[in-house]
Motif scaffolding. Sequence first.
Motif, PDB file in Angstrom:
ATOM      1  N   ARG A  69      53.584 -48.078 -12.038  1.00 48.30           N
ATOM      2  CA  ARG A  69      54.732 -48.378 -11.175  1.00 48.30           C
ATOM      3  C   ARG A  69      55.765 -49.256 -11.880  1.00 48.30           C
ATOM      4  O   ARG A  69      56.620 -49.861 -11.224  1.00 48.30           O
ATOM      5  CB  ARG A  69      54.243 -49.068  -9.889  1.00 48.30           C
ATOM      6  CG  ARG A  69      53.281 -48.210  -9.079  1.00 48.30           C
ATOM      7  CD  ARG A  69      52.948 -48.864  -7.743  1.00 48.30           C
ATOM      8  NE  ARG A  69      52.071 -48.016  -6.954  1.00 48.30           N
ATOM      9  CZ  ARG A  69      50.740 -48.104  -6.962  1.00 48.30           C
ATOM     10  NH1 ARG A  69      50.140 -49.022  -7.715  1.00 48.30           N
ATOM     11  NH2 ARG A  69      49.998 -47.289  -6.241  1.00 48.30           N
ATOM     12  N   ARG A  70      55.693 -49.297 -13.181  1.00 44.15           N
ATOM     13  CA  ARG A  70      56.561 -50.187 -13.957  1.00 44.15           C
ATOM     14  C   ARG A  70      58.044 -49.974 -13.651  1.00 44.15           C
ATOM     15  O   ARG A  70      58.813 -50.924 -13.568  1.00 44.15           O
ATOM     16  CB  ARG A  70      56.295 -49.964 -15.448  1.00 44.15           C
ATOM     17  CG  ARG A  70      57.047 -50.905 -16.375  1.00 44.15           C
ATOM     18  CD  ARG A  70      56.550 -50.726 -17.817  1.00 44.15           C
ATOM     19  NE  ARG A  70      57.253 -51.610 -18.724  1.00 44.15           N
ATOM     20  CZ  ARG A  70      58.344 -51.269 -19.412  1.00 44.15           C
ATOM     21  NH1 ARG A  70      58.844 -50.048 -19.289  1.00 44.15           N
ATOM     22  NH2 ARG A  70      58.928 -52.134 -20.220  1.00 44.15           N
ATOM     23  N   GLY A  71      58.436 -48.734 -13.455  1.00 45.95           N
ATOM     24  CA  GLY A  71      59.845 -48.443 -13.210  1.00 45.95           C
ATOM     25  C   GLY A  71      60.344 -48.857 -11.849  1.00 45.95           C
ATOM     26  O   GLY A  71      61.563 -48.863 -11.609  1.00 45.95           O
ATOM     27  N   ASP A  72      59.444 -49.223 -10.942  1.00 39.84           N
ATOM     28  CA  ASP A  72      59.845 -49.565  -9.578  1.00 39.84           C
ATOM     29  C   ASP A  72      59.749 -51.051  -9.263  1.00 39.84           C
ATOM     30  O   ASP A  72      60.100 -51.469  -8.156  1.00 39.84           O
ATOM     31  CB  ASP A  72      58.952 -48.812  -8.575  1.00 39.84           C
ATOM     32  CG  ASP A  72      59.005 -47.305  -8.776  1.00 39.84           C
ATOM     33  OD1 ASP A  72      60.096 -46.805  -9.112  1.00 39.84           O
ATOM     34  OD2 ASP A  72      57.963 -46.654  -8.619  1.00 39.84           O
ATOM     35  N   LEU A  73      59.285 -51.865 -10.204  1.00 39.78           N
ATOM     36  CA  LEU A  73      58.941 -53.252  -9.881  1.00 39.78           C
ATOM     37  C   LEU A  73      60.138 -54.202  -9.851  1.00 39.78           C
ATOM     38  O   LEU A  73      60.135 -55.174  -9.114  1.00 39.78           O
ATOM     39  CB  LEU A  73      57.906 -53.781 -10.887  1.00 39.78           C
ATOM     40  CG  LEU A  73      56.536 -53.107 -10.868  1.00 39.78           C
ATOM     41  CD1 LEU A  73      55.657 -53.682 -11.980  1.00 39.78           C
ATOM     42  CD2 LEU A  73      55.865 -53.299  -9.514  1.00 39.78           C
ATOM     43  N   GLY A  74      61.122 -53.962 -10.701  1.00 38.72           N
ATOM     44  CA  GLY A  74      62.228 -54.915 -10.821  1.00 38.72           C
ATOM     45  C   GLY A  74      61.951 -56.009 -11.832  1.00 38.72           C
ATOM     46  O   GLY A  74      62.746 -56.936 -11.988  1.00 38.72           O
ATOM     47  N   TRP A  75      60.812 -55.928 -12.537  1.00 34.81           N
ATOM     48  CA  TRP A  75      60.493 -56.868 -13.604  1.00 34.81           C
ATOM     49  C   TRP A  75      59.535 -56.180 -14.565  1.00 34.81           C
ATOM     50  O   TRP A  75      58.937 -55.156 -14.249  1.00 34.81           O
ATOM     51  CB  TRP A  75      59.858 -58.144 -13.044  1.00 34.81           C
ATOM     52  CG  TRP A  75      58.461 -57.948 -12.500  1.00 34.81           C
ATOM     53  CD1 TRP A  75      57.292 -57.894 -13.215  1.00 34.81           C
ATOM     54  CD2 TRP A  75      58.086 -57.755 -11.139  1.00 34.81           C
ATOM     55  NE1 TRP A  75      56.229 -57.682 -12.380  1.00 34.81           N
ATOM     56  CE2 TRP A  75      56.676 -57.606 -11.099  1.00 34.81           C
ATOM     57  CE3 TRP A  75      58.801 -57.709  -9.928  1.00 34.81           C
ATOM     58  CZ2 TRP A  75      55.986 -57.390  -9.910  1.00 34.81           C
ATOM     59  CZ3 TRP A  75      58.103 -57.503  -8.751  1.00 34.81           C
ATOM     60  CH2 TRP A  75      56.722 -57.354  -8.735  1.00 34.81           C
ATOM     61  N   HIS A  76      59.387 -56.787 -15.753  1.00 34.55           N
ATOM     62  CA  HIS A  76      58.426 -56.285 -16.732  1.00 34.55           C
ATOM     63  C   HIS A  76      57.391 -57.339 -17.088  1.00 34.55           C
ATOM     64  O   HIS A  76      56.473 -57.043 -17.868  1.00 34.55           O
ATOM     65  CB  HIS A  76      59.139 -55.807 -17.996  1.00 34.55           C
ATOM     66  CG  HIS A  76      59.984 -54.588 -17.763  1.00 34.55           C
ATOM     67  ND1 HIS A  76      61.157 -54.342 -18.447  1.00 34.55           N
ATOM     68  CD2 HIS A  76      59.832 -53.550 -16.898  1.00 34.55           C
ATOM     69  CE1 HIS A  76      61.679 -53.201 -18.022  1.00 34.55           C
ATOM     70  NE2 HIS A  76      60.897 -52.705 -17.090  1.00 34.55           N
ATOM     71  N   GLY A  77      57.549 -58.547 -16.566  1.00 35.75           N
ATOM     72  CA  GLY A  77      56.551 -59.576 -16.832  1.00 35.75           C
ATOM     73  C   GLY A  77      57.144 -60.962 -16.849  1.00 35.75           C
ATOM     74  O   GLY A  77      58.275 -61.194 -16.421  1.00 35.75           O
ATOM     75  N   ALA A  78      56.366 -61.900 -17.370  1.00 40.54           N
ATOM     76  CA  ALA A  78      56.810 -63.289 -17.472  1.00 40.54           C
ATOM     77  C   ALA A  78      58.054 -63.375 -18.343  1.00 40.54           C
ATOM     78  O   ALA A  78      58.081 -62.842 -19.454  1.00 40.54           O
ATOM     79  CB  ALA A  78      55.693 -64.130 -18.085  1.00 40.54           C
ATOM     80  N   GLY A  79      59.104 -64.020 -17.851  1.00 39.81           N
ATOM     81  CA  GLY A  79      60.332 -64.155 -18.613  1.00 39.81           C
ATOM     82  C   GLY A  79      61.139 -62.890 -18.714  1.00 39.81           C
ATOM     83  O   GLY A  79      62.196 -62.864 -19.362  1.00 39.81           O
ATOM     84  N   LEU A  80      60.672 -61.831 -18.090  1.00 38.12           N
ATOM     85  CA  LEU A  80      61.347 -60.531 -18.102  1.00 38.12           C
ATOM     86  C   LEU A  80      61.518 -60.074 -16.659  1.00 38.12           C
ATOM     87  O   LEU A  80      60.855 -59.167 -16.175  1.00 38.12           O
ATOM     88  CB  LEU A  80      60.535 -59.513 -18.910  1.00 38.12           C
ATOM     89  CG  LEU A  80      60.305 -59.877 -20.380  1.00 38.12           C
ATOM     90  CD1 LEU A  80      59.281 -58.957 -21.020  1.00 38.12           C
ATOM     91  CD2 LEU A  80      61.614 -59.858 -21.155  1.00 38.12           C
ATOM     92  N   GLY A  81      62.394 -60.779 -15.975  1.00 39.01           N
ATOM     93  CA  GLY A  81      62.635 -60.518 -14.560  1.00 39.01           C
ATOM     94  C   GLY A  81      61.891 -61.458 -13.637  1.00 39.01           C
ATOM     95  O   GLY A  81      62.254 -61.598 -12.466  1.00 39.01           O
ATOM     96  N   ARG A  82      60.825 -62.083 -14.123  1.00 39.44           N
ATOM     97  CA  ARG A  82      60.097 -63.124 -13.396  1.00 39.44           C
ATOM     98  C   ARG A  82      60.194 -64.417 -14.200  1.00 39.44           C
ATOM     99  O   ARG A  82      60.345 -64.394 -15.423  1.00 39.44           O
ATOM    100  CB  ARG A  82      58.622 -62.734 -13.219  1.00 39.44           C
ATOM    101  CG  ARG A  82      58.394 -61.468 -12.410  1.00 39.44           C
ATOM    102  CD  ARG A  82      58.531 -61.698 -10.926  1.00 39.44           C
ATOM    103  NE  ARG A  82      57.500 -62.588 -10.401  1.00 39.44           N
ATOM    104  CZ  ARG A  82      56.298 -62.189  -9.970  1.00 39.44           C
ATOM    105  NH1 ARG A  82      55.983 -60.890 -10.006  1.00 39.44           N
ATOM    106  NH2 ARG A  82      55.427 -63.053  -9.487  1.00 39.44           N
ATOM    107  N   ASP A  83      60.083 -65.557 -13.547  1.00 42.07           N
ATOM    108  CA  ASP A  83      60.181 -66.826 -14.263  1.00 42.07           C
ATOM    109  C   ASP A  83      59.102 -66.936 -15.322  1.00 42.07           C
ATOM    110  O   ASP A  83      57.907 -66.742 -15.054  1.00 42.07           O
ATOM    111  CB  ASP A  83      60.066 -68.001 -13.283  1.00 42.07           C
ATOM    112  CG  ASP A  83      61.337 -68.209 -12.477  1.00 42.07           C
ATOM    113  OD1 ASP A  83      62.408 -67.748 -12.932  1.00 42.07           O
ATOM    114  OD2 ASP A  83      61.266 -68.837 -11.405  1.00 42.07           O
TER     115      ASP A  83
END
Length: 348
Positions: free
Chosen positions: A110-124
């Motif tokens: 579901r990577r394309g639907d999350l709005g982030w890719h991980g820590a520091g990449l869309g999430r703090d």
Amino acid sequence: MRAVRLRSWGRGPELTEVEQPVPRGAEVLVRVEAAGLCHSDLHVADAAPGALPYRLPFTLGHEVAGHIAGLGPEVAADSPAVGERVVLYGPWGCGTCARCADGRDNYCDRRGDLGWHGAGLGRDGGMADHVLVPSARHLLPIGGLPAEQAAPLSDAGLTSYHAVAGLRHLLHEGTTAVVIGIGGLGHLAVQILRATTQCRVLAVDVREEALALAHRSGALAGTLMQADTARTLTAQSGGPGADAVLDFVGSRSTLELATAVLRPGGELAVVGSAGGHLTVRKPGLLPPGFRLSLPFWGTRPELAEVIALARAGALRVSTQRFPLSAADDAFAQLRRGEVRGRAVLIPD
């Protein structure tokens, strides 16, 4: 607390004050001891509006090591305890698909639907005094491994290890692997190849100091990128060319070099994101039997293996330390190509 935040697209991040988060539910609060800088951070900061699915603002930093400072009330009893030193597995997937359940968040369905890719990449992320981690499953113990060594292992080490793992079936005694780009990832790829395969390792870069780093990391030979590099590498391979190439640059010129030096049946792993492209045509100029992979980050079990290599002394990151208060200078040096090995921010 302090945090290096991206507030607008196309502009550099800013060191600012934000409220320290409080862990809730299954969240874990980590006191940051070190956070690595990556060219991916530059790509994110320089992105045009709409190019990435991330919502601003957020804190950068996906290479993070520290110790646990707080636990949410729903954290499992067998999770790491307060005070335990950990490294953060940076790619955060949905947490529920089969791949995430298997520790392969880097390839979350579901990577394309999350709005982030991980820590520091869309999430703090972890370029801060503390980072809030959504689940203890993203944390791996590091014991007494120094934080400035552990933090870069979570991307520079893990991505290199994952790329090498995809080529390891080719790399028995008498074979050759070429590593293009001896920076934060490339110098670790050389060490990982030496530690986990029996192949000879050749290195390519545009900088003499990078080739010196490759030699210290265990490369058999280093060659400057120039017109006759493919011929030089083919000769150094013993004649037929390279069995595998890992391209940590990914530009038009490095991809051309990679395909020119590969022997028939050889494989290319493109890790760098410099915007180069290949034309696939049959018949064409690519070697017969050519295979291409585009590895992204790595799996949680692989990160455990990387940490084990480092703790055993087989893997050492060349680092350049900066205090968190000098984040602007660290980013500027990284952008100018002046960083030796991996830049690491240390909360001061």
